[in-house]
Write a protein that holds these residues in place. Structure first.
Motif, PDB file in Angstrom:
ATOM      1  N   HIS A 214       1.307  -0.822   0.144  1.00  8.93           N
ATOM      2  CA  HIS A 214       0.095  -0.138  -0.023  1.00  8.93           C
ATOM      3  C   HIS A 214       0.680   0.741  -0.580  1.00  8.93           C
ATOM      4  O   HIS A 214       1.048   2.037   0.714  1.00  8.93           O
ATOM      5  N   ALA A 215       1.356   1.617  -0.983  1.00  9.03           N
ATOM      6  CA  ALA A 215       2.354   3.208  -1.506  1.00  9.03           C
ATOM      7  C   ALA A 215       1.423   4.072  -0.928  1.00  9.03           C
ATOM      8  O   ALA A 215       0.064   4.353  -1.793  1.00  9.03           O
ATOM      9  N   ARG A 216       2.799   5.245   0.174  1.00 11.05           N
ATOM     10  CA  ARG A 216       1.368   6.274   0.200  1.00 11.05           C
ATOM     11  C   ARG A 216       2.645   7.401   0.402  1.00 11.05           C
ATOM     12  O   ARG A 216       3.806   7.155   1.231  1.00 11.05           O
ATOM     13  N   HIS A 217       2.674   8.158  -0.630  1.00  7.18           N
ATOM     14  CA  HIS A 217       3.465   9.552  -0.018  1.00  7.18           C
ATOM     15  C   HIS A 217       2.470  11.158  -0.556  1.00  7.18           C
ATOM     16  O   HIS A 217       1.374  11.420  -1.204  1.00  7.18           O
ATOM     17  N   HIS A 218       2.488  11.687   0.475  1.00  8.35           N
ATOM     18  CA  HIS A 218       2.581  12.723   1.376  1.00  8.35           C
ATOM     19  C   HIS A 218       4.076  13.459   0.821  1.00  8.35           C
ATOM     20  O   HIS A 218       4.742  13.604   1.396  1.00  8.35           O
ATOM     21  N   THR A 219       3.758  14.912   0.047  1.00 10.16           N
ATOM     22  CA  THR A 219       4.964  16.331  -0.331  1.00 10.16           C
ATOM     23  C   THR A 219       4.624  17.416   0.047  1.00 10.16           C
ATOM     24  O   THR A 219       3.066  17.523  -0.199  1.00 10.16           O
ATOM     25  N   VAL A 220       5.665  17.959   0.014  1.00  5.51           N
ATOM     26  CA  VAL A 220       5.095  19.473  -0.161  1.00  5.51           C
ATOM     27  C   VAL A 220       6.003  20.069  -0.177  1.00  5.51           C
ATOM     28  O   VAL A 220       7.463  20.309   0.522  1.00  5.51           O
TER      29      VAL A 220
ATOM     30  N   GLN B  54       8.442  23.248  -1.315  1.00  4.00           N
ATOM     31  CA  GLN B  54       9.242  24.122  -0.158  1.00  4.00           C
ATOM     32  C   GLN B  54      10.321  24.715  -1.155  1.00  4.00           C
ATOM     33  O   GLN B  54      10.391  24.872  -2.025  1.00  4.00           O
ATOM     34  N   ILE B  55      11.144  25.548  -0.458  1.00  2.00           N
ATOM     35  CA  ILE B  55      11.875  26.789  -1.580  1.00  2.00           C
ATOM     36  C   ILE B  55      13.282  25.484  -1.403  1.00  2.00           C
ATOM     37  O   ILE B  55      13.870  25.299  -0.051  1.00  2.00           O
ATOM     38  N   ASP B  56      13.407  25.438  -2.654  1.00  2.75           N
ATOM     39  CA  ASP B  56      15.228  24.101  -1.999  1.00  2.75           C
ATOM     40  C   ASP B  56      14.937  23.426  -2.006  1.00  2.75           C
ATOM     41  O   ASP B  56      15.682  22.356  -1.146  1.00  2.75           O
ATOM     42  N   TYR B  57      13.291  22.909  -1.690  1.00  3.90           N
ATOM     43  CA  TYR B  57      13.575  21.560  -1.172  1.00  3.90           C
ATOM     44  C   TYR B  57      11.857  21.054  -0.711  1.00  3.90           C
ATOM     45  O   TYR B  57      11.215  21.955  -1.213  1.00  3.90           O
ATOM     46  N   SER B  58      11.587  19.670  -0.643  1.00  2.04           N
ATOM     47  CA  SER B  58      10.583  19.268  -0.108  1.00  2.04           C
ATOM     48  C   SER B  58      10.679  18.227   1.211  1.00  2.04           C
ATOM     49  O   SER B  58      11.520  17.872   1.103  1.00  2.04           O
ATOM     50  N   VAL B  59       9.477  17.917   1.908  1.00  2.00           N
ATOM     51  CA  VAL B  59       9.347  17.653   3.230  1.00  2.00           C
ATOM     52  C   VAL B  59       7.832  16.650   2.330  1.00  2.00           C
ATOM     53  O   VAL B  59       7.090  16.731   2.043  1.00  2.00           O
ATOM     54  N   ASN B  60       8.305  15.301   2.833  1.00  5.42           N
ATOM     55  CA  ASN B  60       7.712  14.355   2.184  1.00  5.42           C
ATOM     56  C   ASN B  60       7.868  13.317   3.551  1.00  5.42           C
ATOM     57  O   ASN B  60       7.982  12.808   4.171  1.00  5.42           O
ATOM     58  N   PHE B  61       6.424  12.301   3.673  1.00  2.00           N
ATOM     59  CA  PHE B  61       5.897  11.117   4.190  1.00  2.00           C
ATOM     60  C   PHE B  61       5.651   9.889   2.965  1.00  2.00           C
ATOM     61  O   PHE B  61       5.236  10.373   2.759  1.00  2.00           O
TER      62      PHE B  61
ATOM     63  N   ILE C  53      11.319  12.141   4.440  1.00  2.00           N
ATOM     64  CA  ILE C  53      12.291  12.423   3.909  1.00  2.00           C
ATOM     65  C   ILE C  53      11.788  13.890   3.333  1.00  2.00           C
ATOM     66  O   ILE C  53      11.175  14.112   3.030  1.00  2.00           O
ATOM     67  N   VAL C  54      13.644  14.574   3.523  1.00  2.00           N
ATOM     68  CA  VAL C  54      13.770  15.926   2.809  1.00  2.00           C
ATOM     69  C   VAL C  54      14.661  15.885   1.889  1.00  2.00           C
ATOM     70  O   VAL C  54      15.508  15.406   1.715  1.00  2.00           O
ATOM     71  N   LEU C  55      13.797  16.221   0.603  1.00  2.00           N
ATOM     72  CA  LEU C  55      14.818  16.329  -0.641  1.00  2.00           C
ATOM     73  C   LEU C  55      15.093  17.709  -0.753  1.00  2.00           C
ATOM     74  O   LEU C  55      14.787  18.674  -0.455  1.00  2.00           O
ATOM     75  N   LEU C  56      16.944  17.246  -1.034  1.00  2.00           N
ATOM     76  CA  LEU C  56      17.146  18.592  -0.861  1.00  2.00           C
ATOM     77  C   LEU C  56      17.345  18.896  -2.275  1.00  2.00           C
ATOM     78  O   LEU C  56      18.607  17.815  -3.214  1.00  2.00           O
ATOM     79  N   ARG C  57      17.622  20.269  -2.740  1.00  2.00           N
ATOM     80  CA  ARG C  57      18.337  19.997  -5.000  1.00  2.00           C
ATOM     81  C   ARG C  57      19.871  19.888  -4.392  1.00  2.00           C
ATOM     82  O   ARG C  57      19.950  20.922  -3.582  1.00  2.00           O
ATOM     83  N   ARG C  58      20.132  19.551  -5.392  1.00  2.00           N
ATOM     84  CA  ARG C  58      21.883  19.607  -5.298  1.00  2.00           C
ATOM     85  C   ARG C  58      22.337  20.858  -5.201  1.00  2.00           C
ATOM     86  O   ARG C  58      23.468  21.354  -4.530  1.00  2.00           O
ATOM     87  N   GLU C  59      21.127  21.939  -6.043  1.00  2.00           N
ATOM     88  CA  GLU C  59      22.910  22.912  -6.063  1.00  2.00           C
ATOM     89  C   GLU C  59      22.240  24.114  -4.210  1.00  2.00           C
ATOM     90  O   GLU C  59      23.335  24.731  -4.688  1.00  2.00           O
TER      91      GLU C  59
END
Length: 326
Positions: free
Chosen positions: A46-52, A54-61, A127-133
């Motif tokens: 059961h795949a669930r992905h919640h995401t917001v 932001q500025i140069d990053y995103s916050v995810n569950f 999970i916090v995604l941070l843009r490489r740049e």
């Protein structure tokens, strides 16, 4: 059924029991990848992905229900800080593999290293995604060195001082994401820069040596330039990088010189300026009509923390100050 305490539940982007649909949808959010349920628990996928965003990053569950194997290869465009909040997983990034577990150990994936993971049944991650740049820019700002390939060791010990600080900072980012558009850019930029600085300065990586050397000294001119820039722009969304650029020295050098010169950190100096403006807006006869309006005009992004800092500084709440004027 989604639990009430599931992070970012208002921002569901994926909710499916079909692996092919999950692979395609989550691939659009992160990057194309192989995703396969395995073992006896495959039927509970059961795949669930919640995401917001932001500025140069995103916050995810992210959660998959069952045990899954995930192979995204090289991420290329971003770093991924993965903090398990339930369950466990095995994560390999480059040649280094680590076992991660809720409240014990997380992982960070670097964009230039191939990644493979096995999430065990019931594993859920913040999970916090941070843009490489953004990470590379922060490295240059902190060190005044030319950008180099940044590759972190895979594991993040969440039980030590650095890991605990990273976890707590991620919770602040989660809170700002839950508030969606209720947080101004200034606050979200501070969160972004704070996390990248924590990661770069405290975790083992290919650039760790740049943070083990003493920062070059900066003189009083740099401190004065920084103070003048903050005074002129405190109400705006300014970042530590912009303050360092105005001072003409690296952020590490400025932070060290500012602390030695003024006895407080650079962030505390900016906070002090904003608190002074906050109070001025509350006591002025033609000032702001509400505490929240005064806080945002002063450059604060979070009313609760602004009010707590105000009370600590002035010995009364912002509402008490405003009431006296009224």
């Amino acid at each position: 059924m989604v639990r009430e305490d599931t992070p970012l539940s208002r921002f569901a982007a994926v909710d499916t029991r079909a692996p092919d649909d999950a692979r395609e949808a989550i691939g659009r959010i992160f990057c194309p990848h192989f995703l396969n349920p395995v073992g006896p628990s495959a039927g509970s996928f059961h795949a669930r992905h919640h995401t917001v965003q932001q500025i140069d990053y995103s916050v995810n569950f992210v959660a998959y229900g069952s045990t899954v194997e995930i192979d995204p290869g090289e991420l290329s465009r971003f770093f991924l800080l993965q903090l398990p909040i339930r369950g466990s997983a095995k994560v390999r990034c480059g040649t280094v593999a680590t076992d991660v577990e809720a409240c014990v150990r997380g992982s960070i994936l670097s964009p230039t290293l191939g990644t493979r993971m096995t999430w065990n049944e019931g594993c859920e991650k913040l999970i916090v995604l941070l843009r490489r740049e953004a990470v590379e820019t922060q490295f240059e700002v902190l060190t005044h060195e030319r950008m180099r390939t940044i590759e972190f060791d895979t594991g993040v010990d969440l039980t030590g001082p650095a890991g605990s600080a990273i976890w707590q900072h991620a919770q602040l980012m989660l809170g700002a994401a839950e508030a969606a558009g209720g947080m101004p850019d200034a606050y979200r930029m501070l969160l972004r820069d704070g996390l990248t600085t924590l990661l770069l300065s405290s975790l083992a990586s290919s650039v760790a040596s740049a943070f083990q050397r003493p920062a070059p000294s900066a003189g009083p001119v740099a401190v004065r330039r920084a103070q003048d820039f903050m005074a002129a722009n405190a109400e705006w969304a300014i970042s530590m990088a912009e303050i360092a650029a105005a001072s003409g020295v690296s952020l590490r050098s400025l932070q060290d010189a500012y602390r030695k010169s003024r006895g407080v950190t650079l962030g505390e100096g900016l906070l002090s300026l904003r608190l002074e403006r906050f109070r001025a807006a509350l006591v002025a006869r033609d000032g702001m009509p509400s505490v929240s309006a005064a806080a945002f005009v002063a450059g604060f992004g979070h009313l609760g923390r602004a009010a707590a800092a105000y009370r600590e500084r002035y010995g009364e709440t912002p509402f008490e100050t405003l009431r006296r004027r009224m």
